[in-house]
Design an enzyme around this catalytic site. Structure first.
Site, PDB file in Angstrom:
ATOM      1  N   SER A 141       7.733  54.215 -27.031  1.00 28.69           N
ATOM      2  CA  SER A 141       7.500  53.011 -27.811  1.00 28.69           C
ATOM      3  C   SER A 141       6.084  53.013 -28.381  1.00 28.69           C
ATOM      4  CB  SER A 141       7.797  51.780 -26.949  1.00 28.69           C
ATOM      5  OG  SER A 141       7.831  50.614 -27.718  1.00 28.69           O
TER       6      SER A 141
ATOM      7  N   ASP B 282      19.206  50.620 -31.363  1.00 21.07           N
ATOM      8  CA  ASP B 282      17.926  50.160 -30.834  1.00 21.07           C
ATOM      9  C   ASP B 282      17.475  48.964 -31.672  1.00 21.07           C
ATOM     10  OD1 ASP B 282      15.315  49.746 -29.997  1.00 21.07           O
ATOM     11  OD2 ASP B 282      14.762  51.860 -30.040  1.00 21.07           O
TER      12      ASP B 282
ATOM     13  N   HIS C 252      16.074  50.269 -26.284  1.00 24.95           N
ATOM     14  CA  HIS C 252      14.759  50.808 -26.601  1.00 24.95           C
ATOM     15  C   HIS C 252      14.169  51.617 -25.460  1.00 24.95           C
ATOM     16  CE1 HIS C 252      11.246  50.977 -29.124  1.00 24.95           C
ATOM     17  NE2 HIS C 252      10.464  50.400 -28.224  1.00 24.95           N
TER      18      HIS C 252
END
Length: 267
Positions: free
Chosen positions: A95, A217, A245
């Site tokens: 991320s 996602d 995610h």
């Protein structure tokens, strides 16, 4: 300050193997990697750490000026590498840590042998010709909600980030992780995460790169992974048959296999 204690550095895995450095995302800590470290450790040394302000890091080391941009977090990563005298590191960033890895690699490429960007997003806000997944109004509303009721925001946002509503225990784990974080630091990190734009930094990457995205996602849609892959010369894109995610939790075997295959290629 002792860098290892500051960032709660731990090293596991096979002695003499390539060094894989795992960097967690917003609201998380190194525990989020626990389902894949054993697989990676079969062939590699695995370095885990907590970003300053997260997990069991030294919270007093968090600095509102230094950590007001992702560059400050990238400096933390490079200080770990210098302190342990690491070379040929394969950095795996989840991320927001994907962009932290991009910045670190661009600053000192000689320390890195490869870069793995797991569900990355260089910019979360839609612009003409670019889909980040959110409008600016969406992000402003998200941050306002976080400011006004952090625990409530965590309880509502974490399951959406995780996806997999048929596996509520995953959303509950992420919610608990968010709620363990220091609210002041978490709010500041959220602003850095969701308001940053590092698209221009992608083209500067000059190390072998793997982009891993989930098929579904809500935070980093497939268009974002494709964009990141297109912007980095010679990178490769792998789309996992996964939802959410955080595929290191929702699809750990596939995630570990994708990373391990990339590491094997660097040997």
């Amino acid at each position: 300050m002792n860098v290892r204690e500051r960032s709660n550095v731990t090293v596991t895995g096979r002695e003499g193997g390539p060094m894989v450095m795992l960097a967690h995302g917003f609201g998380c800590d190194q525990n989020m990697w626990r389902h894949i470290t054993a697989t990676l450790g079969e062939q590699s040394r695995v370095l885990l750490f907590d970003h300053v302000g997260a997990g069991r890091s030294d919270v007093t080391a968090w600095d509102s000026d230094r950590h007001a941009t992702l560059d400050g977090y990238a400096r933390d990563v490079l200080e770990i590498c210098r302190d342990l005298d690491l070379r040929d590191v394969i950095f795996v960033g989840h991320s927001v840590s994907a962009m932290i890895g991009v910045l670190a690699v661009n600053e000192q490429p000689d320390r890195f042998a490869g870069l793995v960007l797991l569900t990355p997003s260089p910019c979360y806000i839609d612009e003409e010709g670019y889909r980040g997944g959110f409008t600016r109004d969406d992000i402003d509303e998200l941050l306002d909600s976080l400011d006004s009721n952090y625990l409530g925001w965590s309880a509502g946002m974490a399951p959406m980030i995780m996806g997999n509503p048929d596996r509520p225990e995953l959303g509950e784990e992420l919610t608990a992780s968010f709620c363990r974080a220091d609210p002041t630091i978490a709010k500041a990190f959220a602003r850095v995460t969701f308001l940053s734009d590092h698209r221009a930094d992608l083209a500067r990457v000059r190390v072998p790169t793997l982009v891993i995205q989930s098929a579904i996602d809500a935070i980093a849609p497939p268009e974002v992974g494709a964009y990141v892959n297109d912007q980095i010369t010679g990178s490769r894109l792998v789309t996992l048959d996964a939802t959410g995610h955080c595929p290191q939790l929702s699809a750990p075997q596939a995630t570990a296999q994708a990373i391990a295959a990339f590491v094997a290629e660097r040997r």
